[in-house]
Design a protein around this motif. Structure first.
Motif, mmCIF file in Angstrom:
data_model
loop_
_atom_site.group_PDB
_atom_site.id
_atom_site.type_symbol
_atom_site.label_atom_id
_atom_site.label_comp_id
_atom_site.label_asym_id
_atom_site.label_seq_id
_atom_site.Cartn_x
_atom_site.Cartn_y
_atom_site.Cartn_z
ATOM 1 N N PRO A 1 -34.817 -42.263 26.367
ATOM 2 C CA PRO A 1 -34.419 -42.912 27.617
ATOM 3 C C PRO A 1 -33.439 -42.072 28.419
ATOM 4 N N ALA A 2 -33.442 -42.303 29.722
ATOM 5 C CA ALA A 2 -32.452 -41.656 30.582
ATOM 6 C C ALA A 2 -31.080 -42.264 30.328
ATOM 7 N N ILE A 3 -30.039 -41.523 30.691
ATOM 8 C CA ILE A 3 -28.656 -42.005 30.542
ATOM 9 C C ILE A 3 -28.014 -42.020 31.927
ATOM 10 N N ARG A 9 -31.148 -46.055 30.029
ATOM 11 C CA ARG A 9 -32.172 -46.680 30.858
ATOM 12 C C ARG A 9 -33.492 -46.647 30.103
ATOM 13 N N ASP A 10 -33.688 -47.660 29.240
ATOM 14 C CA ASP A 10 -34.894 -47.722 28.427
ATOM 15 C C ASP A 10 -36.079 -48.157 29.279
ATOM 16 N N ALA A 11 -37.184 -47.476 29.119
ATOM 17 C CA ALA A 11 -38.434 -47.847 29.793
ATOM 18 C C ALA A 11 -39.567 -47.418 28.878
ATOM 19 N N ASP A 12 -39.805 -48.226 27.859
ATOM 20 C CA ASP A 12 -40.758 -47.844 26.824
ATOM 21 C C ASP A 12 -42.164 -47.689 27.389
ATOM 22 N N GLY A 13 -42.825 -46.642 26.945
ATOM 23 C CA GLY A 13 -44.214 -46.394 27.312
ATOM 24 C C GLY A 13 -44.839 -45.502 26.265
ATOM 25 N N PRO A 14 -46.163 -45.593 26.058
ATOM 26 C CA PRO A 14 -46.818 -44.806 25.003
ATOM 27 C C PRO A 14 -46.900 -43.325 25.365
ATOM 28 N N LEU A 15 -47.096 -42.504 24.351
ATOM 29 C CA LEU A 15 -47.278 -41.072 24.554
ATOM 30 C C LEU A 15 -48.480 -40.808 25.452
ATOM 31 N N LEU A 16 -48.399 -39.768 26.250
ATOM 32 C CA LEU A 16 -49.534 -39.395 27.086
ATOM 33 C C LEU A 16 -50.636 -38.788 26.226
ATOM 34 N N GLY A 17 -51.861 -39.199 26.505
ATOM 35 C CA GLY A 17 -53.013 -38.611 25.838
ATOM 36 C C GLY A 17 -53.522 -39.387 24.657
ATOM 37 N N LEU A 18 -52.853 -40.480 24.256
ATOM 38 C CA LEU A 18 -53.271 -41.224 23.072
ATOM 39 C C LEU A 18 -54.061 -42.483 23.410
ATOM 40 N N LEU A 20 -27.210 -39.395 36.668
ATOM 41 C CA LEU A 20 -28.322 -39.773 35.802
ATOM 42 C C LEU A 20 -28.769 -38.532 35.043
ATOM 43 N N PHE A 21 -29.010 -38.702 33.733
ATOM 44 C CA PHE A 21 -29.370 -37.581 32.863
ATOM 45 C C PHE A 21 -30.766 -37.813 32.281
ATOM 46 N N LEU A 22 -31.649 -36.856 32.487
ATOM 47 C CA LEU A 22 -32.958 -36.820 31.842
ATOM 48 C C LEU A 22 -32.943 -35.661 30.848
ATOM 49 N N TYR A 23 -33.486 -35.864 29.661
ATOM 50 C CA TYR A 23 -33.373 -34.833 28.634
ATOM 51 C C TYR A 23 -34.554 -34.955 27.682
ATOM 52 N N SER A 24 -34.829 -33.896 26.941
ATOM 53 C CA SER A 24 -35.899 -33.891 25.952
ATOM 54 C C SER A 24 -35.332 -34.234 24.574
ATOM 55 N N ASP A 25 -36.229 -34.495 23.613
ATOM 56 C CA ASP A 25 -35.751 -34.901 22.284
ATOM 57 C C ASP A 25 -35.026 -33.776 21.563
ATOM 58 N N GLY A 26 -35.246 -32.514 21.982
ATOM 59 C CA GLY A 26 -34.519 -31.412 21.372
ATOM 60 C C GLY A 26 -33.027 -31.459 21.633
ATOM 61 N N MET A 27 -32.611 -32.265 22.625
ATOM 62 C CA MET A 27 -31.185 -32.408 22.936
ATOM 63 C C MET A 27 -30.494 -33.439 22.041
ATOM 64 N N VAL A 28 -31.270 -34.357 21.456
ATOM 65 C CA VAL A 28 -30.634 -35.477 20.762
ATOM 66 C C VAL A 28 -31.144 -35.692 19.347
ATOM 67 N N GLU A 29 -32.267 -35.080 18.973
ATOM 68 C CA GLU A 29 -32.866 -35.381 17.673
ATOM 69 C C GLU A 29 -32.952 -34.126 16.816
ATOM 70 N N THR A 30 -32.551 -34.257 15.563
ATOM 71 C CA THR A 30 -32.683 -33.205 14.565
ATOM 72 C C THR A 30 -33.170 -33.857 13.271
ATOM 73 N N PRO A 31 -33.599 -33.056 12.269
ATOM 74 C CA PRO A 31 -34.020 -33.654 11.003
ATOM 75 C C PRO A 31 -32.929 -34.486 10.331
ATOM 76 N N LEU A 32 -31.668 -34.195 10.639
ATOM 77 C CA LEU A 32 -30.558 -34.917 10.012
ATOM 78 C C LEU A 32 -29.907 -35.929 10.939
ATOM 79 N N ARG A 33 -30.455 -36.113 12.162
ATOM 80 C CA ARG A 33 -29.813 -37.025 13.114
ATOM 81 C C ARG A 33 -30.884 -37.726 13.936
#
Length: 364
Positions: free
Chosen positions: A259-261, A273-282, A301-314
């Motif tokens: 989600p955007a922040i 700013r949650d706005a759930d939607g399915p992955l494109l192409g599925l 307003l901040f838009l970001y990819s999962d590489g900014m917030v998600e890791t194998p340990l987080r």
């Protein structure tokens, strides 16, 4: 002064060399005869002055041929160069290691020909294939640049590829029309060079859709395009922002994306700013519900990819809080230069990272 003059001279020489190489690519026969003549001149000089001009200098025309010649011309040049080298060594009075030298020269020629064969399958001679990739990379970078905004708005984007490569699975497309700014941050499955080709394809397609189809139709249209590619296990996530630059009203839609922040300058709080939607192409006909809001003066307003917030340990939730913590330190400077700072501070080293910051300045 001397150093700057030397650098300018080196740059001028470099530009002329590049220009000559490009001209040689366009006229292969002339380049072939020029390199063959160079081989003959080197051979004659080596035969006349063996102590000053070594026969190993015949490698130079072969290497240059790998840069500018097509596959067939390069094979002919290699065979003729081997014949010329053998003749030069046999005709010398002093005993020389003819077999070993010709063998080494043949191996060099084979390596150059092998590289030319791969490029010949693409139909691009010499280093034109690498130049095309560089041009495509520059195109992807140019499409990621945000359009100029009114004086009361500032927007920044920063992208860092996994492994520091020049290609990334994350890209940004944007446009403005009728006082409306549209930005889409896309994350293609895979990372780095592996996702680079799909990112190049989708960036052109999504950039063409943005600003042409209605705001609410962008993600459905992008989904239909992605499904037509018939990729087996590949998909993309997108966060799409449409904001009215006159009023600050915005709508965020996501497709499997974090989600955007939003930063509220009046309260100093951060809100997702949650706005759930399915992955494109599925899915065939998914629905993407918008999350509406308003950016008041001072808000961001901040838009970001999962590489900014998600890791194998987080997980994403903790990563989002961490990103907001880093961004909190930039409030005092009005988030200026914040995109680069956040990518370096929060971006994961093993994944592509991208962030877009849209800031409505406090002074109208």
């Amino acid at each position: 002064m001397i150093r700057s003059g030397g650098r300018a001279l080196v740059h001028r020489v470099g530009r002329r060399v590049v220009a000559l190489v490009r001209r040689a690519r366009r006229i292969h026969p002339l380049a072939f005869f020029a390199l063959l003549s160079c081989s003959l001149v080197v051979a004659a000089a080596s035969a006349s002055w063996p102590m000053h001009v070594p026969a190993s200098a015949l490698v130079i025309p072969l290497l240059l041929g790998g840069l500018v010649l097509g596959f067939r011309q390069l094979v002919v040049l290699t065979l003729l160069t081997l014949m010329i080298a053998s003749f030069v060594l046999v005709s010398r009075d002093q005993p020389t290691p003819t077999t070993g030298f010709v063998l080494v020269l043949g191996v060099v020629g084979w390596i150059v020909i092998a590289g030319a064969k791969v490029r010949n399958q693409l139909g691009v001679p010499g280093t034109r294939g690498e130049s095309m990739l560089m041009e495509l990379r520059d195109t992807l970078t140019a499409q990621g640049e945000l359009p100029p905004l009114p004086g009361s708005w500032r927007a920044e984007v920063a992208i860092r590829s996994a492994g520091r490569s020049k290609f990334s699975g994350d890209f940004v497309v944007s446009t403005t029309r009728d006082h409306m700014l549209e930005v889409a941050l896309v994350d293609v499955s895979g990372k780095g060079v592996d996702a680079g080709t799909r990112a190049l394809l989708l960036s052109g397609a999504f950039g063409g859709l943005l600003g042409v189809v209605p705001v609410e139709e962008f993600l459905p249209s992008a989904n239909r395009y992605l499904r037509r590619q018939d990729w087996e296990d590949d998909f993309a996530t997108v966060v799409h922002l449409a904001i009215d630059l006159r009023t600050g009203d915005f709508a965020v839609r996501t497709a499997g994306h974090p989600p955007a922040i939003q930063f509220d300058a009046w309260s100093g709080r951060w809100q997702t700013r949650d706005a759930d939607g399915p992955l494109l192409g599925l899915m065939e006909a998914p629905e993407f519900e918008p999350n509406h809001g308003v950016l008041k003066p001072g808000d961001a307003l901040f838009l970001y990819s999962d590489g900014m917030v998600e890791t194998p340990l987080r997980d994403i939730g903790r990563g989002t809080d961490r990103l907001a913590g880093h961004a909190e330190r930039l409030v005092g400077q009005g988030f200026e230069g914040g995109a680069d700072v956040l990518v370096k501070a929060a971006g994961g080293p093993g994944d592509d990272s991208a962030i877009v910051i849209v800031h409505r300045l406090g002074h109208g």
